[in-house]
Scaffold this active site. Structure first.
Site, PDB file in Angstrom:
ATOM      1  CD  GLU A   1     -30.201  -7.213  -7.798  1.00  0.00           C
ATOM      2  OE1 GLU A   1     -30.455  -8.267  -8.411  1.00  0.00           O
ATOM      3  OE2 GLU A   1     -29.383  -6.364  -8.221  1.00  0.00           O
TER       4      GLU A   1
ATOM      5  CB  SER B   1      29.694  -6.455  -1.767  1.00  0.00           C
ATOM      6  OG  SER B   1      30.666  -6.543  -2.792  1.00  0.00           O
TER       7      SER B   1
END
Length: 740
Positions: free
Chosen positions: A142, A431
């Site tokens: 940076e 079912s």
């Protein structure tokens, strides 16, 4: 003197100057006089050129005069602005946790972190106690001149402008040339706090803070200078380490290190440090949980910068490059995305999505079971489902007390905030609803061997007219025992049982077991035409396994604020009131076990382990279910399309049963074998049966039909509940005899 006999004459002084009449002395030769250079002749300009040059001189004098004055004014303004910001800067400790909202950390049943929500903050760290590799990686990536400049780098800005212009962008669009100090100024939003009255959302506030442009840069400069005066370089870096956002909801490098690697920022190695530093460019894009390969490639670039700038030796660089950072097991699994979302939805907003505190939630999730469920479903779709199919599926694994151990809400398992088909999709149950019909009958005194007629049946439904249920096989078996009717999922027999015990009794049993959705009216309720969610149905089956008591599915066991010793509250579910007798529950488990052994559920059978379950397929096969259990866990599987299209060639006894089998085979692998808590047929067989085929008689499919046959009135079985006292039993029997 002469003429005086050799005597000298008197001495007289020499004349210094000659008389005018005296002869002139000879002159010395004079040097030639130096010729003076004539002044150079100026080149004479024309009127036009002269005017231009004069104007240029005038402009230069004006510019110079204005420039030094403007520079002085600018310097004064910059100084005043710097002093203003300097006076408003707080102590470093007040700037380390800048979140406006808290976070939620979710722990599994073993206390291990498996998910986060909100922006997590791992704790305050400093430039002095983080890993030197992390510190070096950030500086190398940076701002390599961080420790040499005074907050602003004209060289860096000029380089960024050049790059932006060469790539066709505006001078400050893209690369901004910001130093770490300027980035910290941006993270602090130049000291402007979040005001909900001014900003609609926190996201809008942060977007404005991160915006670029000339105006923002101009503001950043005095703020950066003020920080350089107020704080040391390491203090500025400390703020950066704590406030930078690093993807996946991690705020600060400590939270990111814990989230991605399961270690503290103080202990990351060079490759982990490089990956973390690489996130600063674009946290969401380079987050390793989003795309690990892309994140590793970015980390490789950071490692090269660290090596180039002398932070890594040749050997360290080669070793780190050859062994890129990988995610921790928890981060790799990203277990329970659906589960975490579900749990978050069960607690108040002020403790979840809107929390201003850091919250820790202990949950019921078992990461081993979660992985088993995800891998099992993936295996079936890869091996047994047509490529390109858009069919979806959901899976839930639950303990008998309602504790959810695993949850898969769809085929895309590594998600957060997605539609959860396990908890949100209401679909017809088919079912899988039938066990509640038989539960009601068994609780009223029927046994698995009670006879029921499988024959054509027509019922006149008020307001709808005649209704005739059909069997899936299109044939009829005649008189059969209850266990066979359930095992083979016989529709006509199930409707007869429901109508005999009363559909209201069936609804009550289903609702008491946790079937929370509205149940359909009319006799068709027995065949599962009502809608429910997978979690409701799985919870209802858990009630059967635990002996007949209702359960409320739950995932949260304890919630507390981070750092507090006492929880705010505990689990919000578990075993509730009894619904059916334990005897009835054990008999029902036996009947459902027969379905796996010799009925529609055979594909769910596990080697050397007892299984009970029930299939379910709705009209036109729009939904296919299988829900079943071992002695240890209940698991539910649903399969269908999101748009409710019919499935092609799929029934509950097919792919859903296959998924269930794969899930439970993995779940039970290596676990002790425990028998199901089901009744032994000897518990009801051999009793003296009532006459005329009433409930309680001992009968099997191989026995002759009992004397008197099966009592049928108007096409409906009318077997009543087992007499609970002689007077009531005699009255019911006499009534039935008179009707028959």
């Amino acid at each position: 003197m002469a003429g005086t006999g050799g005597r000298r004459g008197p001495l007289v002084a020499d004349k210094r100057y000659s008389a005018a009449t005296s002869a002139p002395k000879p002159k010395a030769t004079a040097k030639p006089a130096k010729r003076r250079k004539a002044p150079a002749t100026r080149r004479k300009h024309g009127v036009v050129v002269g005017s231009i040059l004069g104007l240029a001189r005038l402009i230069w004098r004006v510019i110079w005069g204005v420039s030094w004055r403007l520079g002085l004014v600018t310097g004064l303004i910059l100084g005043l602005a710097t002093f203003y910001y300097y006076s408003s800067l707080p102590e470093v400790s007040a700037l380390l946790d800048g979140r406006n909202r808290g976070s939620v950390t979710l722990l599994d049943r073993n206390g291990q972190v498996f998910a986060w929500r909100g922006e997590t903050f791992g704790g305050q760290i400093t430039a002095a106690n983080v890993s030197p590799h992390l510190k070096n990686a950030i500086v190398a990536t940076e701002d390599r001149r961080f420790y040499r400049h005074f907050g602003v780098s004209p060289r860096g800005i000029a380089s960024a402008v050049r790059i932006n212009l060469s790539e066709g962008r505006g001078p400050l669009e893209g690369n901004g040339g910001s130093t770490i100090t300027q980035q910290v100024a941006k993270l602090l939003c130049l000291g402007v706090p979040f005001d909900p009255k001014q900003w609609k959302t926190e996201a809008a506030y942060e977007d404005d803070c991160r915006s670029g442009g000339v105006q923002r840069k101009i503001k950043e400069i005095p703020y950066a200078l003020a920080m350089e005066v107020k704080y040391t370089k390491d203090e500025i870096l400390t703020i950066y380490l704590n406030r930078a956002y690093l993807g996946a909801g991690a705020r600060g490098f400590e939270a990111a290190a814990q989230r991605y690697f399961g270690v503290s920022a103080a202990n990351v190695n060079p490759q982990q440090a490089a990956m973390l530093a690489g996130l600063l460019k674009a946290p969401s894009r380079y987050a390793p949980t989003s795309n690990l390969k892309r994140s590793q490639d970015r980390a490789g670039m950071v490692l090269a910068l660290m090596h180039e700038q002398g932070f890594l030796s040749d050997r360290e660089w080669l070793d780190a490059r050859a062994n890129p950072a990988t995610l921790s097991e928890a981060a790799q699994a990203r277990a329970g995305g659906y589960f975490a979302d579900w749990v978050m939805g069960t607690i108040p907003d002020f403790l979840s999505k809107d929390t201003t505190e850091d919250v820790v939630i202990h949950t019921t999730l078992d990461q081993r079971l979660q992985t088993a469920a995800e891998e099992a479903m993936k295996t079936i779709f890869e091996t047994k489902v047509k490529a390109g199919s858009e069919a979806e599926a959901a899976v839930i694994v639950m303990s008998a007390d309602g504790a959810v151990r695993a949850m898969v809400g769809g085929r895309a398992t590594k998600v957060s905030g997605a539609f959860n088909r396990a908890t949100q999709a209401k679909r017809q149950t088919g079912s899988t609803f039938k066990p509640f019909v038989y539960a009601a009958a068994l609780d009223l005194g029927w046994t698995p061997d009670t006879i029921v007629e499988d024959a054509p049946l027509t019922i006149n439904v008020k307001g709808s007219g005649p209704w005739s249920p059909k069997n899936y096989t299109k044939d009829f078996k005649g008189p059969i025992p209850l266990w066979q009717a359930l095992a083979e999922s016989i529709n006509t027999a199930t409707v007869r049982v429901s109508e005999t015990v009363g559909s209201d009794a069936v609804r009550k049993v289903a609702q008491d077991f946790g079937f929370a959705s509205d149940l359909a009216a009319g006799p068709a309720v027995a065949l599962g035409v009502s809608e429910s969610t997978l979690i409701e149905m799985t919870g209802a089956y858990a009630g059967i396994l635990n002996g007949g008591s209702s359960v409320k599915p739950y995932g949260l066991t304890e919630l507390r604020l981070k750092g507090d010793s006492e929880p705010l509250f505990g689990k919000g579910g578990g075993i509730g009131e009894r619904v059916i007798s334990e005897r009835a529950a054990r008999e029902l488990i036996y009947m459902m076990h027969q379905g796996v052994e010799r009925g529609t559920s055979r594909r769910a059978r596990l080697d050397n382990r007892e299984v009970a379950g029930k299939t379910g397929t709705t009209q036109a096969a729009r939904d296919a279910w299988f829900i079943g259990f071992t002695a240890d866990y209940v698991a539910g599987v649903w399969m269908g399309y999101d748009d409710n299209r019919p499935l092609s060639g799929v029934t509950g006894g097919g792919l859903p049963a296959d998924i269930w089998h794969e899930v439970m085979a993995r779940v039970e692998a290596g676990q002790p074998v425990t028998p199901l808590p089901m009744a032994d047929p000897s518990e009801w067989r051999g009793q003296t049966p009532p006459q005329n085929g009433f409930p309680g008689q001992a009968w099997s499919a191989n026995d002759p039909i009992p004397e008197g046959g099966v009592p049928v009135i108007d096409g409906q079985l009318v077997a009543p509940e087992r007499p609970r006292n002689e007077g009531l039993g005699a009255a019911i029997e006499n009534l039935l005899r008179s009707l028959y």
